[in-house]
Design an enzyme around this catalytic site. Structure first.
Site, PDB file in Angstrom:
ATOM      1  N   ARG A 149      21.437   3.675  -6.452  1.00 48.65           N
ATOM      2  CA  ARG A 149      20.571   3.095  -7.470  1.00 48.65           C
ATOM      3  C   ARG A 149      19.812   4.237  -8.150  1.00 48.65           C
ATOM      4  O   ARG A 149      19.588   5.298  -7.551  1.00 48.65           O
ATOM      5  CB  ARG A 149      19.585   2.123  -6.847  1.00 48.65           C
ATOM      6  CG  ARG A 149      20.220   0.966  -6.071  1.00 48.65           C
ATOM      7  CD  ARG A 149      19.154   0.140  -5.362  1.00 48.65           C
ATOM      8  NE  ARG A 149      19.723  -0.985  -4.640  1.00 48.65           N
ATOM      9  CZ  ARG A 149      20.095  -0.958  -3.362  1.00 48.65           C
ATOM     10  NH1 ARG A 149      19.944   0.171  -2.668  1.00 48.65           N
ATOM     11  NH2 ARG A 149      20.592  -2.026  -2.773  1.00 48.65           N
ATOM     12  N   LYS A 173      16.467   0.255  -0.470  1.00 45.94           N
ATOM     13  CA  LYS A 173      15.484  -0.821  -0.495  1.00 45.94           C
ATOM     14  C   LYS A 173      14.942  -1.076   0.906  1.00 45.94           C
ATOM     15  O   LYS A 173      15.660  -0.969   1.893  1.00 45.94           O
ATOM     16  CB  LYS A 173      16.122  -2.108  -1.033  1.00 45.94           C
ATOM     17  CG  LYS A 173      16.381  -2.083  -2.537  1.00 45.94           C
ATOM     18  CD  LYS A 173      16.887  -3.432  -3.007  1.00 45.94           C
ATOM     19  CE  LYS A 173      17.045  -3.463  -4.513  1.00 45.94           C
ATOM     20  NZ  LYS A 173      17.529  -4.788  -4.983  1.00 45.94           N
ATOM     21  N   HIS A 269      22.518   1.394 -13.821  1.00 44.97           N
ATOM     22  CA  HIS A 269      23.113   0.548 -12.785  1.00 44.97           C
ATOM     23  C   HIS A 269      24.600   0.309 -13.038  1.00 44.97           C
ATOM     24  O   HIS A 269      25.338  -0.033 -12.109  1.00 44.97           O
ATOM     25  CB  HIS A 269      22.366  -0.783 -12.712  1.00 44.97           C
ATOM     26  CG  HIS A 269      22.287  -1.348 -11.327  1.00 44.97           C
ATOM     27  ND1 HIS A 269      21.573  -0.733 -10.305  1.00 44.97           N
ATOM     28  CD2 HIS A 269      22.835  -2.459 -10.779  1.00 44.97           C
ATOM     29  CE1 HIS A 269      21.676  -1.452  -9.210  1.00 44.97           C
ATOM     30  NE2 HIS A 269      22.453  -2.505  -9.470  1.00 44.97           N
ATOM     31  N   ARG A 272      26.726   2.361 -10.894  1.00 49.32           N
ATOM     32  CA  ARG A 272      26.818   1.810  -9.531  1.00 49.32           C
ATOM     33  C   ARG A 272      27.862   0.685  -9.494  1.00 49.32           C
ATOM     34  O   ARG A 272      28.681   0.613  -8.580  1.00 49.32           O
ATOM     35  CB  ARG A 272      25.446   1.309  -9.103  1.00 49.32           C
ATOM     36  CG  ARG A 272      25.374   0.660  -7.721  1.00 49.32           C
ATOM     37  CD  ARG A 272      23.904   0.415  -7.375  1.00 49.32           C
ATOM     38  NE  ARG A 272      23.695  -0.512  -6.274  1.00 49.32           N
ATOM     39  CZ  ARG A 272      23.655  -0.153  -4.997  1.00 49.32           C
ATOM     40  NH1 ARG A 272      23.860   1.114  -4.670  1.00 49.32           N
ATOM     41  NH2 ARG A 272      23.427  -1.036  -4.045  1.00 49.32           N
ATOM     42  N   HIS A 295      24.084  -2.635   0.886  1.00 46.21           N
ATOM     43  CA  HIS A 295      23.794  -4.060   0.806  1.00 46.21           C
ATOM     44  C   HIS A 295      23.588  -4.631   2.206  1.00 46.21           C
ATOM     45  O   HIS A 295      24.402  -4.392   3.099  1.00 46.21           O
ATOM     46  CB  HIS A 295      24.947  -4.811   0.143  1.00 46.21           C
ATOM     47  CG  HIS A 295      25.028  -4.612  -1.338  1.00 46.21           C
ATOM     48  ND1 HIS A 295      26.156  -4.881  -2.075  1.00 46.21           N
ATOM     49  CD2 HIS A 295      24.098  -4.168  -2.239  1.00 46.21           C
ATOM     50  CE1 HIS A 295      25.930  -4.619  -3.355  1.00 46.21           C
ATOM     51  NE2 HIS A 295      24.698  -4.176  -3.466  1.00 46.21           N
ATOM     52  N   TYR A 304      31.704  -8.011  -6.827  1.00 46.93           N
ATOM     53  CA  TYR A 304      32.661  -7.066  -7.398  1.00 46.93           C
ATOM     54  C   TYR A 304      34.097  -7.543  -7.252  1.00 46.93           C
ATOM     55  O   TYR A 304      34.981  -7.061  -7.955  1.00 46.93           O
ATOM     56  CB  TYR A 304      32.488  -5.692  -6.754  1.00 46.93           C
ATOM     57  CG  TYR A 304      31.121  -5.109  -6.999  1.00 46.93           C
ATOM     58  CD1 TYR A 304      30.749  -4.688  -8.270  1.00 46.93           C
ATOM     59  CD2 TYR A 304      30.178  -5.026  -5.984  1.00 46.93           C
ATOM     60  CE1 TYR A 304      29.486  -4.186  -8.517  1.00 46.93           C
ATOM     61  CE2 TYR A 304      28.911  -4.518  -6.221  1.00 46.93           C
ATOM     62  CZ  TYR A 304      28.573  -4.106  -7.483  1.00 46.93           C
ATOM     63  OH  TYR A 304      27.309  -3.617  -7.730  1.00 46.93           O
TER      64      TYR A 304
END
Length: 324
Positions: A149, A173, A269, A272, A295, A304
């Site tokens: 990110r 995150k 993004h 990514r 994730h 995706y």
């Protein structure tokens, strides 16, 4: 005495180790609910224990009427579920009124993705004749090579990089850490950038990105330049020798998109998204892609597969004699 919302935010910060951006989102979601109730009850804010499921459904309906995106409504509901779940533990509610409220249904859009040719054009856009071009090339190569990110990119420190091993430590995150591989093209771009990075750190770079090692010709600034590097020093520097911001990276990409006449929908993004889609198209297992992206839930990664399936069908229709 702390209010229930303040205790909840303190819990997220201390016990859940939430990032500043996460705390900001939760705070804004709670403030939006408070604003709704103040308008509904002429300035009176009900206690959390007084809020019912029916009232929260009314809140959702009001957001729909106001034109809020379904993704925004779903995020706010998730925040409220967490808030009331904490309330059960903390004792200020006896039930979670947000739990029965369903998220709005909606088709999840496939992410915008660049082709490998378009990515190549973007990566080659920065000029290598000046320091800022070398920096920008290294930024773009690193983003596409690692799938990080933009917030993770600008947060990279010198101590996170191990170019000899071809890996970088990424703080994602929720302050979770993972390791990402750095490909040969990104490694070389980073090495090229590091040749002149110290000149920028010491102010030996002029306005057009040229190096002048004999004196500081950078634009005068009130900002204090770092005197030396440490493992916590940023990998990517702005013109003042400090850490780049996410917005700066966004503006840089916008500039090169315009120069190369590439899709204006492209954002940091997008690299990514392209990273993940291209790996999937070339046979990488989705579980490995999930790990590379950081994730927590594979459902997030599965978006995706829609883009990859679309590409597969296009190839099938062109190649199979009886596809149509």
């Amino acid at each position: 005495m702390l209010t229930s919302s303040q205790r909840f935010l303190q819990y997220l910060r201390v016990e859940r180790n939430a990032s500043d951006l996460t705390l900001k989102s939760y705070r804004e979601d709670l403030e939006a609910l408070i604003e709704y109730f103040m308008e509904l009850y002429d300035g009176r804010i009900p206690k959390p224990s007084e809020i019912t499921t029916l009232e929260l459904r009314g809140y959702v309906a009001a957001m729909h009427d106001a034109g809020y995106a379904k993704s925004t409504i779903s995020r706010r509901l998730a925040s409220l579920r967490s808030f009331f779940k904490f309330g059960l533990r903390d004792g200020y509610v006896t039930e979670n009124p947000a739990k029965p409220v369903r998220n709005p249904r909606g088709k999840r859009n496939s992410p915008h993705v660049l082709t490998t040719q378009q990515v190549g054009a973007l990566l080659l856009a920065p000029p290598l004749a000046d320091v800022f071009g070398l920096r920008d090339r290294a930024i773009l190569e690193t983003m596409y090579s690692t799938g990080v990110r933009v917030s993770e990119l600008v947060g990279m420190n010198l101590g996170d990089l191990s170019l000899d091993e071809g890996i970088v430590r990424v703080r994602g995150k929720g302050k979770k850490e993972r390791f990402a591989p750095v490909g040969s093209f990104a490694t070389q771009s980073l090495k090229d950038w590091f040749v002149f990075r110290r000149d920028l750190l010491l102010g030996r770079i002029n306005a057009v990105g040229k190096s002048n090692p004999t004196q500081s010709t950078a634009r005068p600034s009130k900002r204090q330049r770092p005197k030396s590097d440490t493992p916590e020093s940023p990998v990517f520097l702005n013109k003042f020798g400090g850490r780049l911001t996410t917005r700066s990276v966004g503006r840089m990409i916008e500039k090169y998109l315009k120069e190369k006449n590439l899709d204006k929908r492209t954002t940091p993004h997008t690299l990514r998204h392209s990273f993940a889609t291209h790996l999937l198209d070339n046979g990488m297992d989705i579980r490995n892609i999930q790990e590379l992206l950081g994730h927590a839930n594979i459902v997030t990664t599965q978006i995706y597969t829609h883009t990859s399936t679309k590409t597969l069908l296009e190839i099938y229709e062109k190649a199979h004699p009886r596809a149509r």
